[in-house]
Design a protein around this motif. Structure first.
Motif, PDB file in Angstrom:
ATOM      1  N   TRP A  56      11.138   1.283  -4.809  1.00 48.77           N
ATOM      2  CA  TRP A  56      10.384   0.035  -4.876  1.00 48.77           C
ATOM      3  C   TRP A  56      10.602  -0.774  -3.594  1.00 48.77           C
ATOM      4  O   TRP A  56       9.639  -1.189  -2.937  1.00 48.77           O
ATOM      5  N   ARG A  58      11.955  -0.003  -0.448  1.00 50.09           N
ATOM      6  CA  ARG A  58      11.629   0.511   0.885  1.00 50.09           C
ATOM      7  C   ARG A  58      10.209   1.095   0.943  1.00 50.09           C
ATOM      8  O   ARG A  58       9.466   0.876   1.882  1.00 50.09           O
TER       9      ARG A  58
ATOM     10  N   ASP B  24      13.828  -8.409  -1.319  1.00 52.86           N
ATOM     11  CA  ASP B  24      14.283  -7.291  -0.504  1.00 52.86           C
ATOM     12  C   ASP B  24      13.046  -6.668   0.155  1.00 52.86           C
ATOM     13  O   ASP B  24      12.423  -5.764  -0.401  1.00 52.86           O
ATOM     14  N   VAL B  25      12.658  -7.208   1.304  1.00 52.67           N
ATOM     15  CA  VAL B  25      11.463  -6.705   2.000  1.00 52.67           C
ATOM     16  C   VAL B  25      11.869  -6.298   3.409  1.00 52.67           C
ATOM     17  O   VAL B  25      12.524  -7.055   4.118  1.00 52.67           O
ATOM     18  N   ASP B  26      11.467  -5.126   3.790  1.00 51.84           N
ATOM     19  CA  ASP B  26      11.725  -4.595   5.125  1.00 51.84           C
ATOM     20  C   ASP B  26      11.139  -5.552   6.173  1.00 51.84           C
ATOM     21  O   ASP B  26       9.932  -5.781   6.200  1.00 51.84           O
ATOM     22  N   LEU B  29       8.048  -4.478   8.216  1.00 53.10           N
ATOM     23  CA  LEU B  29       6.742  -4.270   7.599  1.00 53.10           C
ATOM     24  C   LEU B  29       6.012  -5.593   7.431  1.00 53.10           C
ATOM     25  O   LEU B  29       6.640  -6.622   7.187  1.00 53.10           O
ATOM     26  N   TYR B  31       3.976  -6.705   4.687  1.00 52.17           N
ATOM     27  CA  TYR B  31       3.637  -6.231   3.343  1.00 52.17           C
ATOM     28  C   TYR B  31       2.579  -7.141   2.717  1.00 52.17           C
ATOM     29  O   TYR B  31       2.885  -8.238   2.246  1.00 52.17           O
ATOM     30  N   ASP B  33       0.455  -6.266   0.170  1.00 49.24           N
ATOM     31  CA  ASP B  33      -0.043  -5.584  -1.019  1.00 49.24           C
ATOM     32  C   ASP B  33       0.631  -6.108  -2.286  1.00 49.24           C
ATOM     33  O   ASP B  33       0.695  -5.428  -3.301  1.00 49.24           O
ATOM     34  N   SER B  36      -1.020  -5.825  -5.546  1.00 48.94           N
ATOM     35  CA  SER B  36      -0.991  -4.559  -6.267  1.00 48.94           C
ATOM     36  C   SER B  36       0.410  -4.335  -6.841  1.00 48.94           C
ATOM     37  O   SER B  36       0.567  -4.054  -8.031  1.00 48.94           O
ATOM     38  N   LEU B  37       1.426  -4.456  -5.983  1.00 45.63           N
ATOM     39  CA  LEU B  37       2.823  -4.332  -6.429  1.00 45.63           C
ATOM     40  C   LEU B  37       3.651  -5.357  -5.674  1.00 45.63           C
ATOM     41  O   LEU B  37       3.861  -5.221  -4.463  1.00 45.63           O
ATOM     42  N   GLY B  38       4.124  -6.368  -6.361  1.00 39.97           N
ATOM     43  CA  GLY B  38       4.985  -7.363  -5.736  1.00 39.97           C
ATOM     44  C   GLY B  38       6.259  -6.733  -5.219  1.00 39.97           C
ATOM     45  O   GLY B  38       6.731  -5.716  -5.727  1.00 39.97           O
ATOM     46  N   ALA B  39       6.835  -7.336  -4.184  1.00 39.48           N
ATOM     47  CA  ALA B  39       8.098  -6.861  -3.611  1.00 39.48           C
ATOM     48  C   ALA B  39       9.262  -7.196  -4.552  1.00 39.48           C
ATOM     49  O   ALA B  39       9.172  -8.123  -5.347  1.00 39.48           O
ATOM     50  N   PRO B  40      10.365  -6.440  -4.466  1.00 45.39           N
ATOM     51  CA  PRO B  40      11.479  -6.681  -5.386  1.00 45.39           C
ATOM     52  C   PRO B  40      12.300  -7.924  -5.060  1.00 45.39           C
ATOM     53  O   PRO B  40      12.892  -8.003  -3.977  1.00 45.39           O
ATOM     54  N   ASN B 222       5.971 -10.059  -9.489  1.00 47.57           N
ATOM     55  CA  ASN B 222       7.045  -9.231  -8.904  1.00 47.57           C
ATOM     56  C   ASN B 222       7.970  -8.569  -9.933  1.00 47.57           C
ATOM     57  O   ASN B 222       9.149  -8.356  -9.666  1.00 47.57           O
ATOM     58  N   PRO B 225       7.210  -1.984 -10.732  1.00 46.08           N
ATOM     59  CA  PRO B 225       6.085  -1.075 -10.974  1.00 46.08           C
ATOM     60  C   PRO B 225       5.829  -0.844 -12.460  1.00 46.08           C
ATOM     61  O   PRO B 225       6.705  -0.356 -13.166  1.00 46.08           O
ATOM     62  N   ILE B 352       0.908  -2.971   5.441  1.00 46.98           N
ATOM     63  CA  ILE B 352       0.594  -2.367   4.152  1.00 46.98           C
ATOM     64  C   ILE B 352      -0.317  -3.278   3.346  1.00 46.98           C
ATOM     65  O   ILE B 352       0.085  -4.343   2.884  1.00 46.98           O
ATOM     66  N   ARG B 356      -9.933  -0.220  -1.819  1.00 45.94           N
ATOM     67  CA  ARG B 356     -10.638  -0.048  -3.085  1.00 45.94           C
ATOM     68  C   ARG B 356     -12.039   0.477  -2.799  1.00 45.94           C
ATOM     69  O   ARG B 356     -12.677   0.040  -1.848  1.00 45.94           O
TER      70      ARG B 356
END
Lengths: 386, 386
Positions: A56, A58, B24-26, B29, B31, B33, B36-40, B222, B225, B352, B356
């Motif tokens: 999730w 990375r 926790d986001v790189d 990146l 990010y 998106d 669609s899927l929130g970051a942790p 968030n 998944p 990222i 669609r």
């Protein structure tokens, strides 16, 4: 030899004794409630940490293409051998209750023009609630019949019967092949609830020609509290399985985003919404404990634990009212008027089983981690509470 | 001032900039998106470790009485203020798709003798699949209508309309109070899909008198998944909400194990099966990031990120075909003939978003962790790919 010496020797000679180390279970507890909530396999916590931190954290959305999207069928195929199913017929996701709804509505559609659903009269309640709801929506009538009377009750009016493989109160194991055969001989479909048998006893789904089945993964499969359930659709029905919770994740082309539903190929059409990945991959890790044992080994020890428990009760609590018949799952049930209070006392003394109304103590014998010493202790504490 | 200087200054002055550290986001990146899927959120991993190790491992089955059983309503009440709901009307569990089925079947039962379901013609597909399935079971007809035509299409034949608050492709934000009022004026119920608005924009459920709503928690909330969804039932309907997935966990006396279903008091009757605790408590931890921010702050930054992104596109990619209208959620969509390949390239370059069909690039602006520098970078990389 005293019961204590005997328990020690049985534990020493137990070929599955080493499996207990794969679970995180308090050594001071006798945990006899794996028929309600299995104990945590040690592999679950590190797997979840990896799923959250790496997959999730990375890989983010990319993980859907790197194993997440296919997890429901992949994990279903890990459960399949435990329930006697060839690959491609088991999908994981949603709750037992939700899957029962899918199976029942799809089941009556597979066998049209028959107005009746037979229901195991002693069923776990949610099966009955959902059978009534499905019947209300599809115009069927639910008739409750004891399992031993199914063969005489089934008729050309019966679309299907929903039967619990193991009775959740008494622990009785019903004869799945015989009941299935009786249903089929009247042209009815057999839908089995495997909640108390999956991971406890062999389940011959394919061999018996069962049509549809639903099972739980948080009991004897140790998937975690409220872990996703599984749905089995026999190969012969896969192409025509027409289920009511026809969501996007079961679509033939889910990312095509087309307005009309077209069920996917094979068991994938048993899916509904977005797979719940954290719980599903916790279950995946929990299933690792099955990699080097068979369901037959687990069954053999479960029966032996039960035999020893019954002997301990005979000796220590001779008036114990055991309600579990000879044909049983991995559970022994004892009736007592003060069952609820008794279980509270037992738990306070470190023997964890559970209570079911009105007056039943349940002791689950999850053979992957329960010791012979645990069942002796349960009998000893029961004696102390007489 | 260059766009880069401007982005740096906007990030420096951003009152929500500090929230990013809770995720926790790189850092390498961009990010975009989170729709669609929130970051942790960083709190999820330690919470899951505690739930598995302590609650499941040490307390075992006793944890059901120590917080697990009530989690669906407790966490629902944490989501409630984000969607404009007073306590006691939101329950968490199951997938969005499963909850849509509950809402639609219960909805038509609340408004009987009306044969038609209106459906947002641009809906996310699963809503349409489930509306068709519900209609088939209840004898209704589904009619697809663009949201802007709902007010003229609704009639005394309409039981309810199912409308997406934010269009998942274009990002258009529909006027929830105005559409709800139009539906009500014809005696129809308003059922809203909040998947792309919960956690992104204010949602005035109570104030607008919305009847039923369903939302997702793995996008702007968030939760992880496939995290469990939520169901809103307006207080006025709670006592008569009669939903088809009437499982044991929603029963008035679930541990009484009675054969007949009786829905529990209040929103609890929106439940179905055993709550999925691992995913649910991961969501609970994820919601902690909302403790010191309001949805209005998040909305303000989301709009500002969008404005800045549009300016970057104007300057760097002047021929970009932005399909998101002025009234929008926290998402900007760009149409390109080669959208699928373009998104693959962007992702390879560390930006990222997602794609669609047939030709839309989506960029989500999850304001709790997206930086102004991230949206500038998306525009820069898009220019590089022209």
């Amino acid at each position: 030899m005293s019961l204590r010496d005997e328990a020690a020797e049985l534990d020493m000679r137990d070929p599955l004794a080493g499996k207990r180390a794969e679970f995180d279970v308090d050594p001071d507890l006798s945990y006899l409630d794996g028929n309600s909530l299995g104990a945590p396999p040690r592999g679950v916590a590190p797997r979840l940490a990896e799923v959250v931190g790496e997959q999730w954290g990375r890989r983010l959305i990319r993980s859907w293409d790197e194993g997440w999207w296919d997890a429901p069928e992949r994990i279903g195929d890990r459960i399949a051998p435990l329930v006697g199913a060839a690959p491609g017929q088991v999908v994981v996701g949603d709750s037992t209750t939700v899957n029962l709804f899918k199976a029942l509505v799809a089941g009556v559609r597979l066998n049209p023009d028959r107005p009746e659903i037979l229901l195991d009269a002693a069923t776990f309640p949610t099966d009955g609630y959902i059978a009534e709801s499905a019947a209300r929506l599809t115009g069927h009538r639910v008739r409750r019949v004891p399992v031993r009377e199914m063969a005489s009750a089934v008729s050309s009016r019966t679309a299907l019967a929903l039967v619990n493989h193991v009775d959740y109160v008494t622990g009785e194991l019903h004869d799945l092949p015989v009941v299935t055969e009786a249903l089929h001989s009247a042209g009815a479909l057999a839908v089995w609830d495997l909640c108390h048998s999956a991971g406890a006893v062999p389940v011959p789904l394919d061999a018996a020609g069962v049509d549809l089945a639903v099972g739980c993964t948080y009991k004897f499969l140790n998937g975690g509290p409220g872990a996703p359930a599984f749905l089995y659709v026999a190969r012969k029905w896969l192409d025509v399985f027409d289920q009511p919770l026809s969501g996007w994740a079961g679509h033939a082309d889910p990312f095509g985003m087309t307005p009309s539903y077209a069920g996917g190929t094979g068991i994938r059409r048993g899916r509904t919404g977005t797979p719940d990945i954290l719980s599903m991959l916790a279950l995946d890790a929990a299933l690792d404990v099955w990699d080097d044992v068979t369901i037959d080994q687990v069954r053999a020890k479960g029966l032996a634990l039960g035999e020893f428990f019954l002997r301990c009760l005979d000796e220590l609590v001779p008036d114990a009212d055991v309600v579990t018949p000879r044909s049983r799952g991995n559970q022994i049930s004892v009736r007592r008027p003060d069952a609820k209070a008794t279980m509270g006392e037992l738990i306070a003394r470190g023997v964890i089983g559970d209570y079911r109304p009105p007056d039943v103590l349940r002791f689950g014998l999850a053979a992957l981690y329960v010791r012979y010493a645990d069942v002796l202790r349960a009998a000893e504490e029961l004696r102390a509470l007489r």
